[in-house]
Design an enzyme around this catalytic site. Sequence first.
Site, PDB file in Angstrom:
ATOM      1  N   GLU A  87     -50.013  25.403   8.689  1.00  0.00           N
ATOM      2  CA  GLU A  87     -48.732  25.316   9.382  1.00  0.00           C
ATOM      3  C   GLU A  87     -48.771  24.261  10.483  1.00  0.00           C
ATOM      4  OE1 GLU A  87     -49.683  29.799   9.039  1.00  0.00           O
ATOM      5  OE2 GLU A  87     -50.751  27.897   8.928  1.00  0.00           O
ATOM      6  N   CYS A 120     -51.315  30.419  14.903  1.00  0.00           N
ATOM      7  CA  CYS A 120     -50.286  29.631  14.213  1.00  0.00           C
ATOM      8  C   CYS A 120     -48.881  30.071  14.617  1.00  0.00           C
ATOM      9  CB  CYS A 120     -50.457  29.753  12.702  1.00  0.00           C
ATOM     10  SG  CYS A 120     -51.942  28.947  12.087  1.00  0.00           S
ATOM     11  N   THR A 232     -85.206  31.653 -14.617  1.00  0.00           N
ATOM     12  CA  THR A 232     -84.334  30.499 -14.843  1.00  0.00           C
ATOM     13  C   THR A 232     -84.867  29.269 -14.123  1.00  0.00           C
ATOM     14  OG1 THR A 232     -82.373  31.885 -15.152  1.00  0.00           O
ATOM     15  CG2 THR A 232     -81.995  29.613 -14.509  1.00  0.00           C
ATOM     16  N   THR A 308     -80.647  38.773 -15.044  1.00  0.00           N
ATOM     17  CA  THR A 308     -79.848  38.874 -13.816  1.00  0.00           C
ATOM     18  C   THR A 308     -78.404  39.226 -14.141  1.00  0.00           C
ATOM     19  OG1 THR A 308     -81.272  37.212 -12.789  1.00  0.00           O
ATOM     20  CG2 THR A 308     -79.179  37.652 -11.720  1.00  0.00           C
TER      21      THR A 308
END
Length: 375
Positions: A87, A120, A232, A308
């Site tokens: 804004e 704001c 991994t 996982t």
Amino acid sequence: MPFYVLIRTRMPGYVAGSVARIEENNYPSIEAMSSQQDEKFMRMALTEAKKALGQTSPNPAVGAVLVIDDAIVSKGHHRGAGRDHAEVECLRNFDLPVPAGATLYVTLEPCSTQGRTAACTDAILQARVRNVVVGAIDVNPRHCGKGISQLRNAGVKVQAGVLADDCAQINEAFNKWIVTGHPFVIAKCGMSLDGRLVRPAEESPWITPRSARRHAHQLRAHVDAILVGAKTVRVDNPRLTVRGVPQARQPWRVVLTRSGKLPESAYIFSDRFSSRTVVYKNKSLGAVLKSLGEKGVTSVLIEGGGATLGRALDARLIDKVQLYLGQILTGGPIIAFPGRGAENAANSLRLRKVSYEQIGQTVCITGYAEIRSSK
């Protein structure tokens, strides 16, 4: 009896002196026209908000547009934590006194408290904006409904709930994190049609083509962290970085390990982003996610491996899945989601809002975990 409306040009501050004649029963209602206009400009504000995806965490992505005489005269979006909110940027970009007939469209309820930046609502009141249209209500307890009340109490006309679902969805990760303290979890993998993760060792490790992998990098660019298991790292040596997405923030790289024995030469420990790698030893996945949430991580992308992903499924820690189905069948033991599995079909994790997107010969399936009400 004919109906007359005053036609306005698209030049801010100018009203044409002409009148249009519309025959009876051949025009939409004023309410319908207003609603259509509000949705039109809120979509423009959403377009602004989407520019901020992946850039603002732990803050939400927000967009705003200022409209005068049915024309957008200024735009703005939140560019990062500690920087001006949407804004404020929008009003600053206009850099002129805001006329009484102007309307500010913002995708999220304006904040009403001092944080890293000023409230704001104060900026809106100081700019003398008299009309505000809000998309989603802020789920943050500090702000929820308070910004709207503050503006209305000051005499501002506020309409809330325009394209509320769309405006909320772009901040799905923030919304979960701000309410629960835990990050939004996305399970992602590329798999064969029979649910396998790898091809034979002598072949390319990729199941999906380059186009699908580019698509997946867009997802990486929108999350705070990527999480994988130790196997991994040892077998695939992934980079876990965002590539091919301009100005993307690099996510945290999180590794789960039992032994702590990880190759020091792995990319995640030796590349220029090595400071953004975190290792958790002998911690449950739930405990790791809780710890990440406490560090301000609002979204986590679990990329593997299968063990996982299976742990996340068994523990019902997944909020969203994004699966890429390649056009092959491989067989073999490396299953995408092994784990214990559901006891029966009734206890399976069901998905809602499922969508399918074809990317070349790959199909991307996206869906959200169904939330079951407790009895």
